[in-house]
Scaffold this motif. Structure first.
Motif, PDB file in Angstrom:
ATOM      1  N   PHE A   1      -6.437  -3.005   0.952  1.00 42.37           N
ATOM      2  CA  PHE A   1      -6.406  -3.160  -0.499  1.00 42.37           C
ATOM      3  C   PHE A   1      -5.723  -1.977  -1.177  1.00 42.37           C
ATOM      4  O   PHE A   1      -4.948  -2.151  -2.117  1.00 42.37           O
ATOM      5  N   VAL A   2      -5.991  -0.772  -0.709  1.00 43.39           N
ATOM      6  CA  VAL A   2      -5.352   0.418  -1.285  1.00 43.39           C
ATOM      7  C   VAL A   2      -3.843   0.342  -1.102  1.00 43.39           C
ATOM      8  O   VAL A   2      -3.071   0.522  -2.046  1.00 43.39           O
ATOM      9  N   LEU A   3      -3.409   0.065   0.116  1.00 41.47           N
ATOM     10  CA  LEU A   3      -1.976   0.013   0.400  1.00 41.47           C
ATOM     11  C   LEU A   3      -1.303  -1.175  -0.285  1.00 41.47           C
ATOM     12  O   LEU A   3      -0.175  -1.061  -0.773  1.00 41.47           O
ATOM     13  N   LYS A   4      -1.996  -2.309  -0.352  1.00 43.41           N
ATOM     14  CA  LYS A   4      -1.440  -3.499  -1.006  1.00 43.41           C
ATOM     15  C   LYS A   4      -1.267  -3.241  -2.499  1.00 43.41           C
ATOM     16  O   LYS A   4      -0.243  -3.612  -3.076  1.00 43.41           O
ATOM     17  N   PHE A   5      -2.255  -2.595  -3.116  1.00 39.81           N
ATOM     18  CA  PHE A   5      -2.133  -2.292  -4.539  1.00 39.81           C
ATOM     19  C   PHE A   5      -0.946  -1.371  -4.799  1.00 39.81           C
ATOM     20  O   PHE A   5      -0.196  -1.558  -5.748  1.00 39.81           O
ATOM     21  N   ARG A   6      -0.760  -0.389  -3.936  1.00 36.89           N
ATOM     22  CA  ARG A   6       0.361   0.540  -4.098  1.00 36.89           C
ATOM     23  C   ARG A   6       1.702  -0.166  -3.880  1.00 36.89           C
ATOM     24  O   ARG A   6       2.704   0.205  -4.473  1.00 36.89           O
ATOM     25  N   GLU A   7       1.713  -1.180  -3.032  1.00 36.80           N
ATOM     26  CA  GLU A   7       2.940  -1.904  -2.724  1.00 36.80           C
ATOM     27  C   GLU A   7       3.343  -2.867  -3.838  1.00 36.80           C
ATOM     28  O   GLU A   7       4.524  -2.983  -4.172  1.00 36.80           O
ATOM     29  N   LEU A   8       2.372  -3.561  -4.402  1.00 39.40           N
ATOM     30  CA  LEU A   8       2.663  -4.558  -5.430  1.00 39.40           C
ATOM     31  C   LEU A   8       2.966  -3.882  -6.766  1.00 39.40           C
ATOM     32  O   LEU A   8       2.458  -2.816  -7.070  1.00 39.40           O
ATOM     33  N   ASN A   9       3.752  -4.528  -7.544  1.00 36.33           N
ATOM     34  CA  ASN A   9       4.112  -3.977  -8.848  1.00 36.33           C
ATOM     35  C   ASN A   9       3.362  -4.742  -9.938  1.00 36.33           C
ATOM     36  O   ASN A   9       3.968  -5.376 -10.795  1.00 36.33           O
ATOM     37  N   ILE A  10       2.014  -4.708  -9.870  1.00 36.66           N
ATOM     38  CA  ILE A  10       1.199  -5.371 -10.879  1.00 36.66           C
ATOM     39  C   ILE A  10       0.140  -4.401 -11.384  1.00 36.66           C
ATOM     40  O   ILE A  10      -0.122  -3.371 -10.755  1.00 36.66           O
ATOM     41  N   SER A  11      -0.458  -4.740 -12.502  1.00 35.30           N
ATOM     42  CA  SER A  11      -1.474  -3.864 -13.089  1.00 35.30           C
ATOM     43  C   SER A  11      -2.730  -3.860 -12.225  1.00 35.30           C
ATOM     44  O   SER A  11      -2.968  -4.788 -11.439  1.00 35.30           O
ATOM     45  N   LEU A  12      -3.542  -2.830 -12.402  1.00 37.81           N
ATOM     46  CA  LEU A  12      -4.800  -2.735 -11.670  1.00 37.81           C
ATOM     47  C   LEU A  12      -5.700  -3.913 -12.017  1.00 37.81           C
ATOM     48  O   LEU A  12      -6.325  -4.504 -11.137  1.00 37.81           O
ATOM     49  N   SER A  13      -5.746  -4.285 -13.283  1.00 37.75           N
ATOM     50  CA  SER A  13      -6.577  -5.421 -13.715  1.00 37.75           C
ATOM     51  C   SER A  13      -6.154  -6.706 -13.015  1.00 37.75           C
ATOM     52  O   SER A  13      -6.998  -7.459 -12.513  1.00 37.75           O
ATOM     53  N   ALA A  14      -4.858  -6.956 -12.976  1.00 34.35           N
ATOM     54  CA  ALA A  14      -4.347  -8.172 -12.322  1.00 34.35           C
ATOM     55  C   ALA A  14      -4.664  -8.160 -10.831  1.00 34.35           C
ATOM     56  O   ALA A  14      -5.063  -9.176 -10.257  1.00 34.35           O
ATOM     57  N   PHE A  15      -4.490  -7.001 -10.200  1.00 30.42           N
ATOM     58  CA  PHE A  15      -4.772  -6.881  -8.765  1.00 30.42           C
ATOM     59  C   PHE A  15      -6.250  -7.160  -8.481  1.00 30.42           C
ATOM     60  O   PHE A  15      -6.584  -7.901  -7.561  1.00 30.42           O
TER      61      PHE A  15
END
Length: 126
Positions: A15-29
């Motif tokens: 989840f940490v790495l996926k969030f850093r990879e995706l270009n979306i807001s924290l709320s959306a993630f």
């Protein structure tokens, strides 16, 4: 997010790495993966500090010095840092520990627990 889910260290790292990879807001993630916002912050701090091993469940009790306790509470009360910044700065096991210390601050337990009778005066006089 009705039910709290326990994640493995590998899942937390994903989840940490996926969030850093995706270009979306924290709320959306967090909506996408049904994860609490603060969880991503906590996991990121732990991952940055110690990698996958730091994301493992803690099985042993960690003790902190009274110096760390006083300074972390003091930093929060004077508004110098956010809770998550303090967790990172003092390498605390989590923000729940800081919340616990903040609750102790206004109780007699505070003085007994840290063994410093002037701690409350020191912090409140700023």
């Amino acid at each position: 997010m009705n039910k709290r889910v326990k994640f493995t260290a590998e899942e937390k790292m994903f989840f940490v790495l996926k969030f850093r990879e995706l270009n979306i807001s924290l709320s959306a993630f967090c909506r996408l993966y049904n994860i609490e916002r603060t969880a991503i912050h906590r996991w990121s701090i732990k991952y940055d500090h110690g990698g996958l091993e730091a994301l493992q469940e803690v099985k042993v009790k960690i003790t902190y010095s009274s110096h760390i306790l006083i300074n972390s509470v003091e930093d929060y009360l004077i508004g110098k840092f956010s809770m998550l910044q303090i967790v990172k700065k003092y390498n605390l096991c989590g923000d729940s520990l800081l919340r616990k210390w903040l609750k102790w601050y206004n109780t007699p337990k505070w003085n007994v627990k840290i063994g410093v009778f002037m701690a409350r005066d020191k912090i409140s006089n700023r």
